[in-house]
Design an enzyme around this catalytic site. Structure first.
Site, mmCIF file in Angstrom:
data_model
loop_
_atom_site.group_PDB
_atom_site.id
_atom_site.type_symbol
_atom_site.label_atom_id
_atom_site.label_comp_id
_atom_site.label_asym_id
_atom_site.label_seq_id
_atom_site.Cartn_x
_atom_site.Cartn_y
_atom_site.Cartn_z
ATOM 1 N N LYS A 78 0.866 -1.183 0.000
ATOM 2 C CA LYS A 78 0.000 0.000 0.000
ATOM 3 C C LYS A 78 0.904 1.235 0.000
ATOM 4 O O LYS A 78 1.929 1.249 0.698
ATOM 5 C CB LYS A 78 -0.886 -0.024 1.249
ATOM 6 C CG LYS A 78 -1.937 1.086 1.316
ATOM 7 C CD LYS A 78 -2.794 0.943 2.584
ATOM 8 C CE LYS A 78 -3.905 1.979 2.626
ATOM 9 N NZ LYS A 78 -4.768 1.820 3.828
ATOM 10 N N SER A 153 -9.777 1.722 2.941
ATOM 11 C CA SER A 153 -8.911 2.521 2.100
ATOM 12 C C SER A 153 -7.856 1.705 1.347
ATOM 13 O O SER A 153 -7.303 2.185 0.353
ATOM 14 C CB SER A 153 -8.191 3.564 2.960
ATOM 15 O OG SER A 153 -7.318 2.917 3.863
ATOM 16 N N SER A 177 -9.975 -0.738 7.064
ATOM 17 C CA SER A 177 -9.364 -0.529 5.749
ATOM 18 C C SER A 177 -8.661 -1.742 5.155
ATOM 19 O O SER A 177 -8.285 -1.728 3.985
ATOM 20 C CB SER A 177 -8.377 0.630 5.802
ATOM 21 O OG SER A 177 -9.090 1.851 5.814
#
Lengths: 485, 476
Positions: A78, A153, A177
């Site tokens: 990420k 997210s 997330s």
């Protein structure tokens, strides 16, 4: 089956018996990326050259017999994790050109374990969102239905695994997330106990809630990843120096006699009936595995979203103050004085959702409002944690839906922040309590969208989560589908 | 109208640790701009603070030395504001739960002891520095100082005059330096002070509106700024004006304070507990360990010097103002056994030489053994006090021992009676008229004879012996 569709443990076997090279695995991942990335948009940045070089190095190690837990395994990171010498944006314009001179601790650990990094995965700006629509680099699409969001997210990390654009990936979870996009994309996602995995080098959203965890194609891979990620880090004060078990030993063990808590507050009106049906089915599977379901109550559940949307923005308002255009990142041009530089850099550098949360957080900490908001929220947070402490006296693991609905349409909730915030209603409490949670695929909706079941355990009981998730995965026999891309 | 002044002080003291409070960068002053920095003190994304334990121990030392209660649990908080010298956009400080509270320092005010209350002591990180280009509209940021550990010592509004304020500051400074936790250098900013000051009609209970004074970088400036500000406030009140709550900057060149920001412009710092750091728990064992390591503090040393060495309180005050000076003094006394004489020489000649050369006692070329030896030689009568003045100056200049100097200069005192009797006899013979005057009762003439003997012996005659012999021989 293509190499890029395989799990870590399958590839490890093949690497060991010489039927595949690390370079072949990496190449298969990049050819898949060439085929689907334009439509899915899992990545902000690809690291093909680095990846091929790392794979070549892995092959040399393999020849020497030096095979580490992730040798030659392509992993997506990420873009919230700092990578030395590689632009790290956090999905934001304000960091679009930021090149960290250091690695996050987890990046160091993955490197030491032999991982090959594929690229930096897309995400909601500063991890603020549940749909990966707030990224400055444009949205990520759900591989199961390109008109739909992948969750967020850590949307890019979830889709990269779901679309076989990597073997496993790393995300971060502040209010769901990891688990929410894992559920919406049909992969396994684990949020560890707060303090279990080092946050050093994880760009902070809400420091007391943030935790790094893996996305994988199955539960055994999740255990393999946790073996690499977990552990004390002297660079982090909130890191906990507790023994780390071999998580792989929990894979394949039965759960006979385990008490499974079913919290009534998580089975409420407003949940999509298809989700309810899938979760009821999951409960049956767990009972078939020998689990005994017990009704439990987490009485302060109704306050979780409210508490979260005070504490997380409050911390964020302070954490994001450093993005001021002075030392790194975006600085507005044509400004004449300091205050204007601050205002313009931040006005142009941050997106709407980030600004909304900075304002909420600034308000909640302001003189005269602190007691009513931040302090009160902290007190209720302690009660939420106590709810779980009480519940785990009565059960080993708690079972809930991961999300109230399957993936929604792109744009559907962007104008309604409250609706967006409610998509994390089942995952937020975990972060407030600091306990671990895992989402495992538990079926599909009639329109073919993945659904996830969530298991929660007490602090540092990730082993229990792996054990129950593995038992469930083995016995549920969920049909293995691949998104039609 | 008769006004009473009310003063409270906030002192920032830089802790003498090798590394910064939340990272391992050097705390050394100076250095190429931004050379003592790392991602942590630069506030880069994703980095985390780890507390330097030594800072806690130093703060505990100060807390114990100023009679504070150390809190069993304290925490760091974030003080949020924007400024280019503050890379994270917040300063890590302490707010609701500081390391220590409720202490005091004793002052000597007009011969009486006065307690100045200490509200709290807390730990925090320092900010960086801005350097403004003199020719271009450009500012540079140097973050070497960012993250250097500080303690802030907040007093109660217990001081009633600028002199008391200066005295309190000196006491704090002295304690910090004694504890070896702060170098006390005001010019380099290791010891900084802000003052809150207000006036009220004498007898009134309520405090007047206060102003906060900043930018005073010496004891003298603190006193000057307070004196100016008190006069300014009095003038305002006496002329129908009112004091406005605000922050004012001391301008050294102008000798005045100027408004910097009003109460309305004051920041809302939005303090909240820093989620990146865990509460600091202090148990009794830790406190006891720190307590056991505390050195003798200035006040205790002062009292001991008065009692043990029987020297005046004034001398004890001067000698203990600097720990090294006190140590020097005690060594000299140990070697010569003459506490008062040692104090006189040290406070007189030796400190005058040092002051003239702007040197500290640490740089004194005279060894404690030499000074002690010289005092012994006077006591034995080997040299006169007058000779010693010459010897001590030479010792300071050359670092040589008194014996060597005496030998080189031929400064040995004449104590041989026979030799002196010869000299005196010839002087009396040559000055019969004066001798007669003396005998007729004009004792003033005695001084003349002493002078003559000294002249003849080039000052080397033992004065006591000269007196004795002269009296006897003149009497006939």
């Amino acid at each position: 089956m293509e190499f890029n569709q395989s799990t870590i443990h399958e590839l490890q076997e093949k690497i060991k018996n010489g039927s595949v090279t690390a370079s072949q695995i990496t190449e298969s991942v990049f050819s898949r990326i060439d085929a689907v990335e334009e439509r899915v948009h899992s990545y902000i940045r690809l690291m093909k050259e680095n990846a091929l070089a790392a794979a070549k190095k892995a092959d040399e190690d393999i020849k020497k017999g030096d095979i580490k837990p992730l040798t030659g395994i392509p992993i997506a990171l990420k873009d919230i994790l700092c990578t030395k010498g590689i632009t790290t944006t956090c999905g934001s314009h304000i960091l679009h050109n930021f090149v960290p001179p250091y690695n996050a601790t987890v990046v160091e650990k993955l490197t030491a374990a032999g991982a090959v990094f594929v690229g930096k995965a897309n995400m909601d700006e500063f991890a603020m969102g549940s749909s990966t629509e707030t990224s400055w680099f444009g949205p990520t699409r759900n591989p199961w239905d390109l008109e739909r969001i992948p969750g967020g997210s850590s949307g890019g990390s979830a889709t990269a695994v779901a679309a076989d654009e990597c073997i496993a990936s790393i995300g971060s979870d502040t209010g769901g997330s990891i688990r929410q996009p894992a559920a919406l994309c049909g992969v396994v996602g684990l949020k560890p106990t707060y303090g279990r995995v080092s946050r050093f080098g994880l760009i902070a959203f809400a420091s007391s809630l943030d935790q790094i965890g893996p996305f994988t194609k199955d539960v055994e891979d999740c255990a393999i990843m946790m073996n690499v990620l977990a552990g004390y880090d002297p660079k982090e004060s909130t890191s906990v120096n507790a023994e780390v078990p071999d998580y792989r030993q929990f894979v394949g063990r039965d759960i006979k006699g385990w008490k499974i808590g079913i919290p009534k507050e998580y089975f409420i009106e407003g949940i999509d009936p298809e989700i309810t049906a899938a979760i009821q089915q999951a409960i049956k599977v767990i009972e078939l595995c020998g689990g005994v379901c017990v009704d439990i109550s987490l009485p302060h559940t109704q306050y979780c979203v409210a508490v979260y949307y005070i504490i997380a923005p409050a911390e964020a308002s302070s954490n994001l103050a450093r993005y001021d255009g002075v030392r790194y990142g975006f600085r507005a041009a044509d400004v004449r004085e300091l205050l204007e530089m601050y205002k313009e850099s931040r006005r142009q550098g941050f997106g709407a959702e980030v600004k909304r949360r900075i304002m909420i957080g600034t308000y909640a900490l302001s003189a005269g409002y602190y007691d009513a908001y931040y302090k009160k929220a902290s007190q209720v947070r302690a009660l939420i944690k106590k709810d779980f402490d009480e519940a785990f006296k009565k059960c080993d693991v708690i079972l809930t839906p991961t999300t109230p609905t399957p993936a929604f349409k792109i744009g559907e909730k962007t104008d309604d922040p409250l609706q967006m915030y409610l998509s994390d209603v089942f995952t937020i409490s975990t972060n407030l309590a600091g306990i671990p949670g895992i989402s495992v695929p538990c079926g599909y909706s009639t329109s073919g969208l993945p659904i996830g079941v969530q298991f929660l355990a007490s602090h540092f009981e990730e082993g229990k989560l792996i054990q129950i998730a593995s038992a469930y995965e083995k016995n549920a026999k969920i049909e293995k589908r691949r998104p039609a891309l | 109208m008769d006004f009473e002044t009310v003063i409270g002080l906030e002192v920032h003291a830089q802790m003498l640790t090798d590394t910064k409070i939340f990272c391992s960068c050097s705390t050394k002053f100076g250095g190429t701009p931004n050379s003592h920095t790392c991602p942590v003190c630069l506030g880069m994304p994703g980095v985390l603070p780890v507390l330097n334990k030594k800072v806690v121990e130093y703060a505990m030392k100060m807390a114990l030395a100023t009679n504070c209660e150390i809190n069993k649990s304290c925490e760091f908080a974030r003080k949020n504001y924007f400024y280019p010298d503050l890379p994270k956009g917040y300063q890590i400080s302490q707010y609701a739960y500081p390391i220590a509270e409720h202490g005091y320092v004793l002052l000597d005010v007009n011969g009486e002891q006065k307690k100045i209350g200490i509200t709290r002591i807390h730990m925090e990180e320092d900010a960086g520095k801005l350097i403004h280009d003199e020719h271009n509209p450009v500012s540079y940021v140097d973050l070497n100082r960012t993250g250097v550990p500080l303690i802030e010592i907040v007093s109660e509004p217990d001081m009633r005059s600028p002199e008391e304020a200066a005295d309190y500051l000196k006491r704090l400074h002295e304690i910090l330096v004694y504890l070896e936790i702060c170098d006390g250098n005001m010019e380099e900013g290791s010891f900084r002070c802000d003052a809150n000051v207000s006036i009220r009609p004498r007898g009134q209970k309520e405090f007047g509106t206060r102003t906060e004074l900043k930018n005073m970088n010496s004891f003298r400036n603190v006193q000057r700024a307070l004196e100016y500000e008190i006069k300014r406030q009095q003038y305002l009140v006496e002329n129908g004006g009112t004091v406005v709550q605000e922050t004012r900057l001391w301008d050294d060149a102008q000798g005045a304070t100027n408004s910097m920001r009003s109460k309305e412009e004051a920041h809302d710092y939005r303090y909240f507990p820093d989620p990146d750091l865990v509460p600091i728990l202090v148990d009794d064992a830790w406190v006891e360990k720190i307590k056991a390591d505390l050195p003798e503090l200035p006040l205790a040393k002062r009292e001991r010097f008065v009692n043990e060495y029987q020297i005046p309180a004034y001398d004890a005050g001067v000698l203990t103002a600097d720990k090294t000076l006190a140590l020097y003094y005690e060594e000299v006394v140990k070697l010569c056994g003459k506490p008062k004489v040692a104090s006189n020489w040290l406070m007189g000649d030796v400190m005058r030489f040092l002051n003239e050369d702007k040197r500290s006692i640490r740089e004194c070329p005279i060894k404690t053994e030499s000074l002690a030896e010289m005092i012994k030689l006077i006591d034995e009568g080997a040299i006169s006090g007058k000779m010693a003045k010459e010897v001590v100056e030479d010792m300071y200049k050359t670092g040589k021992s008194p014996q060597d100097i005496i030998k080189e200069k031929g400064l040995v005192q004449i104590t041989d009676e026979g030799e002196l009797i010869k000299t005196i006899t010839s002087i009396i013979e040559a000055n019969q008229a004066q001798a007669a005057e003396y005998r007729s009762g004009k004792e003033k003439v005695f001084g003349f004879f002493v002078g003559q003997v000294m002249k003849a012996t080039k000052g080397k005659a033992n004065p006591q012996l000269v007196n004795e012999l002269l009296k006897k021989m003149l009497a006939g």
